[in-house]
Write an enzyme that holds these catalytic residues in place. Sequence first.
Site: not given
Ligand SMILES: NC(=O)c1ccc[n+]([C@@H]2O[C@H](COP(=O)([O-])OP(=O)(O)OC[C@H]3O[C@@H](n4cnc5c(N)ncnc54)[C@H](O)[C@@H]3O)[C@@H](O)[C@H]2O)c1
Length: 236
Positions: A147, A78, A49, A43, A145, A14, A143, A130, A12
Amino acid sequence: MSLAGKTALVTGSSSGIGAEVCRQLHESGARVAGVDLQAPASNRFRHWVADVRCPRRAEEVVQEVVQEFGSLHLLVLNAGITADRMLWRMTEEEWDRVIDTNLKGVWTYLRAAAPVLRRQQEGQVVVVSSINALRGKLGQANYAASKAGCIGLARTAARELGSAGVSVNVVAPGMVRTELTRELPPEVVERARQETVLGRLVEMEEVAATVLFLLTPAARAITGAVVQVDAGQWMG
Ligand SMILES: NC(=O)c1ccc[n+]([C@@H]2O[C@H](COP(=O)([O-])OP(=O)(O)OC[C@H]3O[C@@H](n4cnc5c(N)ncnc54)[C@H](O)[C@@H]3O)[C@@H](O)[C@H]2O)c1
């Protein structure tokens, strides 16, 4: 603290928290391998990917990272998504997609990397969960469940890999402004802010900094821990 000489794989990578973890790892001198469905905005580090749900692809990615960098010491699992709906309206597809990405997607990389970490007799893993895993959340049956499953999975991995000198910890953020939460109505964001004892939401740099700490030699005695980074949003 310097992480020079260490190789880190981040899923995750990107967007949001994962991209910030990559940036901070790179700044600390680690070699960074990002894994994401989408290409990264910058980059500055190597990127694969891949869909984290696919175990065969996880094996390939880990093998290629080890071939290219000669090692793999640090894992940040992540990648995560949401598909919110009250549980009685949630579709099977929404349930499966979230569980497969957030929970199976952690297992695939733990399984692929475990032989490498055991061989090295060294490794530090952080799984991003989370606070909603701990407290439950309206509209997030899938979600929460997934996490909560991550915590059971991480603690089991901590037990299974402990004798190899590998630590496995969990970071549980509260609400952070990223792509994942961008579409939330302002009143939901404001309610989350009011829940915090610090009166503000957490920044993604702060979540990433905690992840980084758990990857440093200073944190090597910490394993099986769940570290909340939530400005006191939930104190259960
Ligand atoms: N933002 C919040 O409030 C928050 C709170 C608690 C936990 N989290 C957790 O933190 C982590 C990151 O979240 P974020 O807020 O940075 O989200 P985000 O959407 O900005 O980033 C998530 C990344 O995961 C990638 N991704 C999704 N499905 C994928 C797959 N099947 N294979 C490979 N990559 C995949 C997406 O392309 C994206 O780049 C997550 O696990 C999220 O549940 C976020």
